[in-house]
Motif scaffolding. Structure first.
Motif, PDB file in Angstrom:
ATOM      1  N   ILE A  81     -35.342 -55.158  57.348  1.00  0.00           N
ATOM      2  CA  ILE A  81     -35.729 -53.847  57.874  1.00  0.00           C
ATOM      3  C   ILE A  81     -34.647 -52.800  57.690  1.00  0.00           C
ATOM      4  O   ILE A  81     -33.467 -53.108  57.463  1.00  0.00           O
ATOM      5  CB  ILE A  81     -36.166 -53.916  59.360  1.00  0.00           C
ATOM      6  CG1 ILE A  81     -35.069 -54.522  60.229  1.00  0.00           C
ATOM      7  CG2 ILE A  81     -37.454 -54.699  59.499  1.00  0.00           C
ATOM      8  CD1 ILE A  81     -35.451 -54.571  61.699  1.00  0.00           C
ATOM      9  N   GLY A  82     -35.069 -51.557  57.788  1.00  0.00           N
ATOM     10  CA  GLY A  82     -34.154 -50.437  57.652  1.00  0.00           C
ATOM     11  C   GLY A  82     -34.597 -49.287  58.535  1.00  0.00           C
ATOM     12  O   GLY A  82     -35.696 -49.292  59.079  1.00  0.00           O
ATOM     13  N   VAL A  83     -33.703 -48.317  58.680  1.00  0.00           N
ATOM     14  CA  VAL A  83     -34.060 -47.070  59.361  1.00  0.00           C
ATOM     15  C   VAL A  83     -33.641 -45.939  58.434  1.00  0.00           C
ATOM     16  O   VAL A  83     -32.472 -45.838  58.062  1.00  0.00           O
ATOM     17  CB  VAL A  83     -33.348 -46.927  60.719  1.00  0.00           C
ATOM     18  CG1 VAL A  83     -33.638 -45.548  61.327  1.00  0.00           C
ATOM     19  CG2 VAL A  83     -33.778 -48.038  61.676  1.00  0.00           C
ATOM     20  N   GLN A  84     -34.617 -45.138  58.005  1.00  0.00           N
ATOM     21  CA  GLN A  84     -34.279 -43.974  57.191  1.00  0.00           C
ATOM     22  C   GLN A  84     -34.386 -42.715  58.029  1.00  0.00           C
ATOM     23  O   GLN A  84     -35.363 -42.492  58.737  1.00  0.00           O
ATOM     24  CB  GLN A  84     -35.199 -43.849  55.971  1.00  0.00           C
ATOM     25  CG  GLN A  84     -34.930 -42.538  55.197  1.00  0.00           C
ATOM     26  CD  GLN A  84     -35.464 -42.509  53.780  1.00  0.00           C
ATOM     27  OE1 GLN A  84     -35.911 -43.521  53.247  1.00  0.00           O
ATOM     28  NE2 GLN A  84     -35.411 -41.330  53.167  1.00  0.00           N
ATOM     29  N   LEU A  85     -33.357 -41.884  57.916  1.00  0.00           N
ATOM     30  CA  LEU A  85     -33.385 -40.555  58.516  1.00  0.00           C
ATOM     31  C   LEU A  85     -33.567 -39.563  57.374  1.00  0.00           C
ATOM     32  O   LEU A  85     -32.873 -39.657  56.366  1.00  0.00           O
ATOM     33  CB  LEU A  85     -32.072 -40.267  59.244  1.00  0.00           C
ATOM     34  CG  LEU A  85     -31.568 -41.380  60.176  1.00  0.00           C
ATOM     35  CD1 LEU A  85     -30.249 -40.965  60.832  1.00  0.00           C
ATOM     36  CD2 LEU A  85     -32.610 -41.717  61.222  1.00  0.00           C
ATOM     37  N   THR A  86     -34.511 -38.646  57.535  1.00  0.00           N
ATOM     38  CA  THR A  86     -34.725 -37.670  56.460  1.00  0.00           C
ATOM     39  C   THR A  86     -35.174 -36.339  57.043  1.00  0.00           C
ATOM     40  O   THR A  86     -35.819 -36.300  58.093  1.00  0.00           O
ATOM     41  CB  THR A  86     -35.782 -38.162  55.450  1.00  0.00           C
ATOM     42  OG1 THR A  86     -35.966 -37.160  54.432  1.00  0.00           O
ATOM     43  CG2 THR A  86     -37.139 -38.414  56.105  1.00  0.00           C
ATOM     44  N   ASP A  87     -34.854 -35.256  56.330  1.00  0.00           N
ATOM     45  CA  ASP A  87     -35.326 -33.931  56.735  1.00  0.00           C
ATOM     46  C   ASP A  87     -36.488 -33.482  55.853  1.00  0.00           C
ATOM     47  O   ASP A  87     -36.815 -32.305  55.823  1.00  0.00           O
ATOM     48  CB  ASP A  87     -34.181 -32.910  56.708  1.00  0.00           C
ATOM     49  CG  ASP A  87     -33.506 -32.822  55.348  1.00  0.00           C
ATOM     50  OD1 ASP A  87     -33.898 -33.582  54.426  1.00  0.00           O
ATOM     51  OD2 ASP A  87     -32.579 -32.000  55.193  1.00  0.00           O
ATOM     52  N   SER A  88     -37.105 -34.422  55.152  1.00  0.00           N
ATOM     53  CA  SER A  88     -38.219 -34.072  54.277  1.00  0.00           C
ATOM     54  C   SER A  88     -39.516 -34.691  54.783  1.00  0.00           C
ATOM     55  O   SER A  88     -39.679 -35.902  54.785  1.00  0.00           O
ATOM     56  CB  SER A  88     -37.945 -34.586  52.851  1.00  0.00           C
ATOM     57  OG  SER A  88     -39.150 -34.653  52.113  1.00  0.00           O
ATOM     58  N   PRO A  89     -40.474 -33.819  55.215  1.00  0.00           N
ATOM     59  CA  PRO A  89     -41.764 -34.371  55.638  1.00  0.00           C
ATOM     60  C   PRO A  89     -42.513 -35.050  54.482  1.00  0.00           C
ATOM     61  O   PRO A  89     -43.282 -35.982  54.700  1.00  0.00           O
ATOM     62  CB  PRO A  89     -42.536 -33.147  56.162  1.00  0.00           C
ATOM     63  CG  PRO A  89     -41.733 -31.947  55.830  1.00  0.00           C
ATOM     64  CD  PRO A  89     -40.374 -32.354  55.413  1.00  0.00           C
ATOM     65  N   TYR A  90     -42.253 -34.612  53.242  1.00  0.00           N
ATOM     66  CA  TYR A  90     -42.852 -35.268  52.066  1.00  0.00           C
ATOM     67  C   TYR A  90     -42.367 -36.712  51.974  1.00  0.00           C
ATOM     68  O   TYR A  90     -43.126 -37.642  51.716  1.00  0.00           O
ATOM     69  CB  TYR A  90     -42.468 -34.497  50.801  1.00  0.00           C
ATOM     70  CG  TYR A  90     -42.702 -35.231  49.490  1.00  0.00           C
ATOM     71  CD1 TYR A  90     -43.966 -35.264  48.898  1.00  0.00           C
ATOM     72  CD2 TYR A  90     -41.654 -35.883  48.835  1.00  0.00           C
ATOM     73  CE1 TYR A  90     -44.175 -35.926  47.696  1.00  0.00           C
ATOM     74  CE2 TYR A  90     -41.851 -36.552  47.635  1.00  0.00           C
ATOM     75  CZ  TYR A  90     -43.117 -36.566  47.067  1.00  0.00           C
ATOM     76  OH  TYR A  90     -43.320 -37.229  45.877  1.00  0.00           O
ATOM     77  N   VAL A  91     -41.069 -36.902  52.228  1.00  0.00           N
ATOM     78  CA  VAL A  91     -40.507 -38.246  52.203  1.00  0.00           C
ATOM     79  C   VAL A  91     -41.082 -39.081  53.347  1.00  0.00           C
ATOM     80  O   VAL A  91     -41.448 -40.245  53.156  1.00  0.00           O
ATOM     81  CB  VAL A  91     -38.965 -38.184  52.267  1.00  0.00           C
ATOM     82  CG1 VAL A  91     -38.358 -39.560  52.548  1.00  0.00           C
ATOM     83  CG2 VAL A  91     -38.401 -37.610  50.966  1.00  0.00           C
ATOM     84  N   ALA A  92     -41.214 -38.452  54.512  1.00  0.00           N
ATOM     85  CA  ALA A  92     -41.777 -39.177  55.659  1.00  0.00           C
ATOM     86  C   ALA A  92     -43.193 -39.660  55.352  1.00  0.00           C
ATOM     87  O   ALA A  92     -43.536 -40.822  55.591  1.00  0.00           O
ATOM     88  CB  ALA A  92     -41.769 -38.278  56.901  1.00  0.00           C
TER      89      ALA A  92
ATOM     90  N   ALA B 282     -30.088 -45.762  56.347  1.00  0.00           N
ATOM     91  CA  ALA B 282     -30.368 -44.928  55.181  1.00  0.00           C
ATOM     92  C   ALA B 282     -30.495 -43.466  55.619  1.00  0.00           C
ATOM     93  O   ALA B 282     -31.395 -43.115  56.365  1.00  0.00           O
ATOM     94  CB  ALA B 282     -31.661 -45.395  54.510  1.00  0.00           C
ATOM     95  N   LEU B 283     -29.569 -42.642  55.162  1.00  0.00           N
ATOM     96  CA  LEU B 283     -29.564 -41.228  55.530  1.00  0.00           C
ATOM     97  C   LEU B 283     -29.925 -40.387  54.317  1.00  0.00           C
ATOM     98  O   LEU B 283     -29.341 -40.547  53.244  1.00  0.00           O
ATOM     99  CB  LEU B 283     -28.162 -40.834  56.041  1.00  0.00           C
ATOM    100  CG  LEU B 283     -27.920 -39.350  56.319  1.00  0.00           C
ATOM    101  CD1 LEU B 283     -28.840 -38.829  57.425  1.00  0.00           C
ATOM    102  CD2 LEU B 283     -26.450 -39.100  56.681  1.00  0.00           C
ATOM    103  N   HIS B 284     -30.901 -39.503  54.496  1.00  0.00           N
ATOM    104  CA  HIS B 284     -31.350 -38.668  53.380  1.00  0.00           C
ATOM    105  C   HIS B 284     -31.520 -37.217  53.815  1.00  0.00           C
ATOM    106  O   HIS B 284     -32.138 -36.941  54.847  1.00  0.00           O
ATOM    107  CB  HIS B 284     -32.700 -39.186  52.845  1.00  0.00           C
ATOM    108  CG  HIS B 284     -33.330 -38.243  51.859  1.00  0.00           C
ATOM    109  ND1 HIS B 284     -34.456 -37.489  52.145  1.00  0.00           N
ATOM    110  CD2 HIS B 284     -32.965 -37.909  50.593  1.00  0.00           C
ATOM    111  CE1 HIS B 284     -34.771 -36.748  51.095  1.00  0.00           C
ATOM    112  NE2 HIS B 284     -33.883 -36.982  50.145  1.00  0.00           N
ATOM    113  N   SER B 285     -30.968 -36.323  53.017  1.00  0.00           N
ATOM    114  CA  SER B 285     -31.233 -34.898  53.229  1.00  0.00           C
ATOM    115  C   SER B 285     -31.522 -34.242  51.890  1.00  0.00           C
ATOM    116  O   SER B 285     -30.841 -34.522  50.903  1.00  0.00           O
ATOM    117  CB  SER B 285     -30.025 -34.211  53.887  1.00  0.00           C
ATOM    118  OG  SER B 285     -30.255 -32.811  53.942  1.00  0.00           O
ATOM    119  N   VAL B 286     -32.530 -33.380  51.859  1.00  0.00           N
ATOM    120  CA  VAL B 286     -32.799 -32.654  50.610  1.00  0.00           C
ATOM    121  C   VAL B 286     -31.747 -31.568  50.386  1.00  0.00           C
ATOM    122  O   VAL B 286     -31.630 -31.019  49.298  1.00  0.00           O
ATOM    123  CB  VAL B 286     -34.225 -32.044  50.586  1.00  0.00           C
ATOM    124  CG1 VAL B 286     -35.267 -33.137  50.487  1.00  0.00           C
ATOM    125  CG2 VAL B 286     -34.471 -31.155  51.790  1.00  0.00           C
TER     126      VAL B 286
END
Ligand code: GTP
Ligand code: MN
Ligand code: MN
Length: 624
Positions: free
Chosen positions: A161-172, A198-202
């Motif tokens: 398992i993982g936890v991704q943080l993202t500021d992209s609703p497309y990615v969500a 997993a940290l992601h920002s556009v």
């Protein structure tokens, strides 16, 4: 409703609030990760995803309001997105593995003058600088989504398992299709299960498209295998932003696999039932845009054969003590497939899978509310097309970007295998390697043994495609179709593959084959019809798995089908099998030389001795 009303006021995603999914209720390790990232990225709001329908509707509404997606009324619950034209593919040159010691991440070339091509390394200190240069306040004004996700069926013995943080609703929204997300995963996290962070920002830059924020000039995709962390900045394109896929399931996954004794590979998994009722599973590793999705969902052209799909891109393989075989799971839950070339003839099962609940990226849009791309059946009379850049399509350029993609749930595939979510995976009888080889490489050949097979994987080469930033159609080395995805030193990777033979004394290893659907004649036309007709090659492979020795001929490179042992009945025109199966000696002498030079230059002292011995033997056989 409460949900609607709150959306109107501000873009906070009320439904989960009602379910009491706040950051405060997260398991403490997850909460610490979220809080640390909130401090760094300063989002306006945090939303913990539960994976529900109601939540997805809200995200879709937000994407529609932002102009990121448009609805495709021709299909149920399906949408089209156009990315920033600068953000359309994976960026291999900006992808890094960060370890304390460089040699753990990538091999050291034989001399300073040789540029390494088997991955990029970054020191932990440099990584910190790169992060501090990009992430502070990168999410300001945006919602940070917290996505608990599972690679493999939730709770399965081979799953992670993982936890991704993202500021992209497309990615969500895309992560919801491509992985298993939400509450069941939160339950695992609450039990204290370890997870990949997993940290992601556009990101942000001057003059961003409001519909597709990104920062292509400063994009970086970072991996820290020693702490199971992924940090991705600047891109919303799937391969760079859906961090469960290439980043976790392959790069971080391969390092976990090495530690735990299994394999994480860029492979499809397919089940084939032959007319006598016997069912076998095989895996195949082809480089990006070289036919995995198509083979995985093939509509078999030979009567009596049934093909069922387990996975189309990634396989996690592990020795199973009950069967003594390698078993494979597909860690993903959806397909992120190449659109161009896909049609009702070449891949009807993919077409049927994407008829609903799908996201299309950078394809053309038809005036009747559907999609269109190069190679698809022509649209109906009077229907016009808007190209992937949003301009009227007049045929002078492409309608769809060559790396345009469809994202759809695997469960919708008409031929999804009954065991595709089996936690212990399916037993693998054969592994296929392959690529785009216009010249010299036969339609199919079989490795003499495991060590030889590993050398065949190490020697893989293929024409470059639009899946990454490489220009033109050069023949590139792409060992195991993993060149862009190794999480650790390729020399160590080879040793790990070789060790599968001795690791479990009683292991029944899969047979290894190499296939090539892409050999061309002098006019530049494909010699082999491909797609559904590839079952004819699989039929030969299945007979070899059964141990039929009457259908092969030994050549210096491996076992090649004896003349007339591949069923070409009913094919018109009859393919030139002599040419398709030929093993030109001069070509192969050069090939062996190229592979040896490549490994010696690129991997130098880290190449395991058995691989060099296998190349030496190949050269010897070729000189006889
Ligand atoms: P990634 O998803 O990027 O890893 O690629 P993939 O390996 O899944 O490739 P995919 O199956 O999507 O195929 C890529 C392109 O190759 C498509 O345009 C297909 O139409 C074409 N293709 C696939 N199989 C065949 C085949 O047997 N023969 C020929 N000529 N083309 C094929
Ligand atoms: Mn792929
Ligand atoms: Mn694919």
């Amino acid at each position: 409703s409460v949900v609607k009303a709150s959306l109107k006021n501000k873009p906070d995603y009320a439904a989960p609030r009602l379910r009491n999914l706040s950051v405060n209720n997260l398991p403490s390790a997850v909460r610490r990760f979220v809080e640390k990232s909130v401090d760094l990225c300063a989002p306006a709001d945090v939303h913990v995803m539960d994976g529900s329908e109601a939540e997805n509707r809200l995200i879709v509404e937000k994407l529609l309001a932002d102009g990121t997606i448009v609805k495709l009324p021709k299909y149920k619950n399906s949408y089209l997105t156009r990315t920033d034209p600068k953000d359309v593919a994976r960026v291999e040159s900006r992808t890094f593995i960060s370890t304390k010691n460089k040699c753990d991440a990538i091999p050291t070339p034989a001399s300073d003058k040789i540029k390494g091509t088997l991955g990029n390394w970054m020191s932990p200190e440099e990584l910190e600088r790169v992060v501090q240069d990009r992430f502070p306040k990168s999410m300001s004004g945006r919602t940070m989504f917290v996505i608990p996700f599972s690679m493999g069926p939730v709770g399965g013995p081979m799953s992670k398992i993982g936890v991704q943080l993202t500021d992209s609703p497309y990615v969500a929204a895309s992560m919801r299709i491509m992985t298993r997300i939400g509450e069941p995963v939160l339950d695992r996290l609450s039990k204290g299960e370890d997870f990949v962070r997993a940290l992601h920002s556009v990101g942000r830059r001057q003059n961003m498209l409001p519909s597709w924020p990104c920062d292509p000039e400063r994009t970086v995709i970072l991996h820290k295998p020693e702490s199971n962390e992924i940090i991705s900045y600047g891109s919303g394109y799937g391969g760079n932003s859906l961090l469960g896929k290439k980043c976790f399931a392959l790069r971080i996954g391969s390092t976990i696999a090495r530690r735990e004794g299994w394999l994480a590979e860029h492979m499809l998994i397919v089940g084939i039932t032959s007319p006598d009722g016997a069912k076998r599973y095989i895996c195949a590793a082809f480089p990006s845009a070289c036919g995995k999705t198509n083979l995985a969902m093939m509509q078999a052209a030979l009567p009596g054969y049934k093909v069922e799909c387990v996975g189309d891109d990634i396989a996690w393989l592990k020795y199973n003590p009950k069967t003594k075989m390698l078993h494979a799971i597909n860690p993903e839950a959806g397909f992120f497939g190449v659109a161009p070339g896909t049609n009702w003839k070449t891949n009807p099962n993919a077409m049927a899978t994407m008829e609903s609940n799908s996201m299309f990226t950078n394809v053309g849009q038809t005036s009747d509310g559907g999609v269109w791309w190069e190679g698809m059946e022509p649209p109906a009379e009077g229907v016009t097309i808007t190209d992937w850049l949003g301009k009227p399509y007049d045929g002078s350029s492409v309608a769809a970007h060559p790396n345009s993609r469809f994202t759809c749930p695997a469960s919708q595939c008409p031929i999804i295998d009954p065991l595709w979510e089996a936690g212990e995976g399916v037993p693998i009888s054969a592994i296929l390697f392959g690529g785009r080889r216009p010249e010299g490489v036969p339609l199919v050949y079989e490795a003499f043994n495991w060590e030889h097979g590993v050398m065949v994987g190490a020697g893989m080469r293929s024409e470059s495609t639009a899946a990454a930033e490489h220009q033109g159609k050069q023949i590139m080395h792409d060992p195991f179709a993993m060149r862009p995805f190794f999480g650790y030193n390729f020399g160590d990777y080879l040793a790990h593959w070789l060790s599968q033979e001795s690791r479990h004394g009683d292991i029944v290893l899969p047979k290894i084959f190499h296939v090539n659907w892409f050999r061309k004649d002098e006019q530049g036309k494909f010699l082999w019809p491909g797609f559904g007709e590839n079952i004819r090659v699989l039929d030969w492979i299945l007979r070899r798995i059964d141990g039929d020795c009457s259908i092969l001929e030994s050549t210096p490179i491996g076992y090649v089908p004896k003349e007339n042992s591949i069923n070409v009945e009913g094919l018109s025109p009859t393919p030139n099998m002599k040419e398709l199966l030929s093993v030109p000696k001069k070509f192969w002498q050069r090939e062996a030389e190229a592979i040896e030079t490549y490994l010696k230059e690129q991997v130098d002292k880290d190449v395991p001795e058995p691989i060099l011995e296998q190349i030496a033997k190949l050269k010897e056989r070729l000189s006889e």
